[in-house]
Design an enzyme around this catalytic site. Structure first.
Site, PDB file in Angstrom:
ATOM      1  N   MET A 178       0.807  -1.211   0.000  1.00 57.67           N
ATOM      2  CA  MET A 178       0.000   0.000   0.000  1.00 57.67           C
ATOM      3  C   MET A 178       0.839   1.259   0.000  1.00 57.67           C
ATOM      4  O   MET A 178       0.315   2.340   0.226  1.00 57.67           O
ATOM      5  CB  MET A 178      -0.864  -0.012   1.256  1.00 57.67           C
ATOM      6  CG  MET A 178      -2.140   0.742   1.118  1.00 57.67           C
ATOM      7  SD  MET A 178      -3.102   0.452   2.615  1.00 57.67           S
ATOM      8  CE  MET A 178      -2.738  -1.270   2.942  1.00 57.67           C
ATOM      9  N   PRO A 179       2.147   1.148  -0.234  1.00 61.47           N
ATOM     10  CA  PRO A 179       2.954   2.382  -0.144  1.00 61.47           C
ATOM     11  C   PRO A 179       2.628   3.349  -1.275  1.00 61.47           C
ATOM     12  O   PRO A 179       2.049   2.961  -2.300  1.00 61.47           O
ATOM     13  CB  PRO A 179       4.396   1.886  -0.297  1.00 61.47           C
ATOM     14  CG  PRO A 179       4.349   0.424  -0.061  1.00 61.47           C
ATOM     15  CD  PRO A 179       2.988  -0.027  -0.486  1.00 61.47           C
ATOM     16  N   TYR A 180       3.005   4.593  -1.045  1.00 56.01           N
ATOM     17  CA  TYR A 180       2.893   5.646  -2.053  1.00 56.01           C
ATOM     18  C   TYR A 180       4.283   6.241  -2.221  1.00 56.01           C
ATOM     19  O   TYR A 180       4.908   6.666  -1.242  1.00 56.01           O
ATOM     20  CB  TYR A 180       1.906   6.706  -1.581  1.00 56.01           C
ATOM     21  CG  TYR A 180       1.885   7.941  -2.452  1.00 56.01           C
ATOM     22  CD1 TYR A 180       1.153   7.959  -3.631  1.00 56.01           C
ATOM     23  CD2 TYR A 180       2.608   9.071  -2.109  1.00 56.01           C
ATOM     24  CE1 TYR A 180       1.143   9.079  -4.447  1.00 56.01           C
ATOM     25  CE2 TYR A 180       2.606  10.201  -2.911  1.00 56.01           C
ATOM     26  CZ  TYR A 180       1.864  10.199  -4.080  1.00 56.01           C
ATOM     27  OH  TYR A 180       1.857  11.306  -4.884  1.00 56.01           O
TER      28      TYR A 180
END
Lengths: 69, 69, 69, 69, 69, 69
Positions: free
Chosen positions: F1-3
């Site tokens: 889920m990283p950005y």
């Protein structure tokens, strides 16, 4: 109406007075250079842990351990 | 697939339920207006210390001390 | 006094009216959930080229060429 | 001279060594793909509370409570 | 080592010389207040279309059409 | 889920293939180091005009005019 985000490492003791100087200074800068309305200029300061900031591929935490050149 | 970043001052007691409402609301807004896929919409909330947020050249910490006009 | 940044891919024809709905909607959301002052809420929309946005390790430009599942 | 910002949820125990790997890896990636100068590449990692990160309209805190599918 | 991001609306004709003044001014500010190393201070200026910037729930494009108060 | 947000100067001709390598590489990095789910990792690349990027108080446009040391 400008928005200014200042990111610095969380080191030493950055005082509320120093943060106030950054907020004032950035707001004045936009006014002086571009005649921006100071009333709606927003400044947000982020203080980032030295483990979480890297330059040259090295965390600042590691850089601070190195002897001064 | 939108990415929404909401920055607010860290004041009062913003509850997990309120944050959930912000996440839901922003996700729905992008769906309603632009038909964006809600499944991949990301919302990140940043809470910023009042010393670190300025408007009109003044830190919010100072603004909160002023008498209401 | 919140600051909201909405990043979307530059696709289709996002109209000025739709952007206005995003700006209104985000401003209202912060007011409804946290009673934030609408007058000083700032919303900034970034439209990003589909070559420059990736999800699942794949640029959106490539995703759009794939047959719908 | 690139600037890379990595946002992750604050979960488990992300160690200083892992952050160092992220900083090294991102710096090398920009060098390998675009021949960017590693000396001036900046990487900043933000760790975000799971209450403050949403995907699909749901806070990560809630997603983690759900049984694995 | 600070990173400063300045977001302004794309209006009028912001010249390269004015941008240079913003870059110099922000770099000096961080040096003056916090003694930051000017050599590694990064400043990035984003110019945002007036359709894409809202304040008070209204796009700047609309605000500019209103008669001065 | 990283950005992950990668900011680079708009110079030379960064191809779609190179952007794809950045997207793949950043996604793999987060998976390798932190076992993050690649499916929901988002990467956004911003290309910034050299007038709008400064380091050491000098716009990159000016730096590029200087003779190599």
């Amino acid at each position: 109406m400008p928005y200014v985000n200042i990111k610095i490492t969380k080191e030493g003791n950055v005082t509320a007075a120093q943060k106030q100087q950054l907020i004032e200074g950035a707001t004045e800068l936009l006014h002086r250079v571009l005649n921006k309305n100071t009333a709606t200029t927003v400044v947000v300061i982020d203080e980032v842990d030295t483990d979480n900031w890297g330059i040259g591929g090295v965390p600042v935490t590691e850089l601070r351990k190195r002897p001064a050149e």
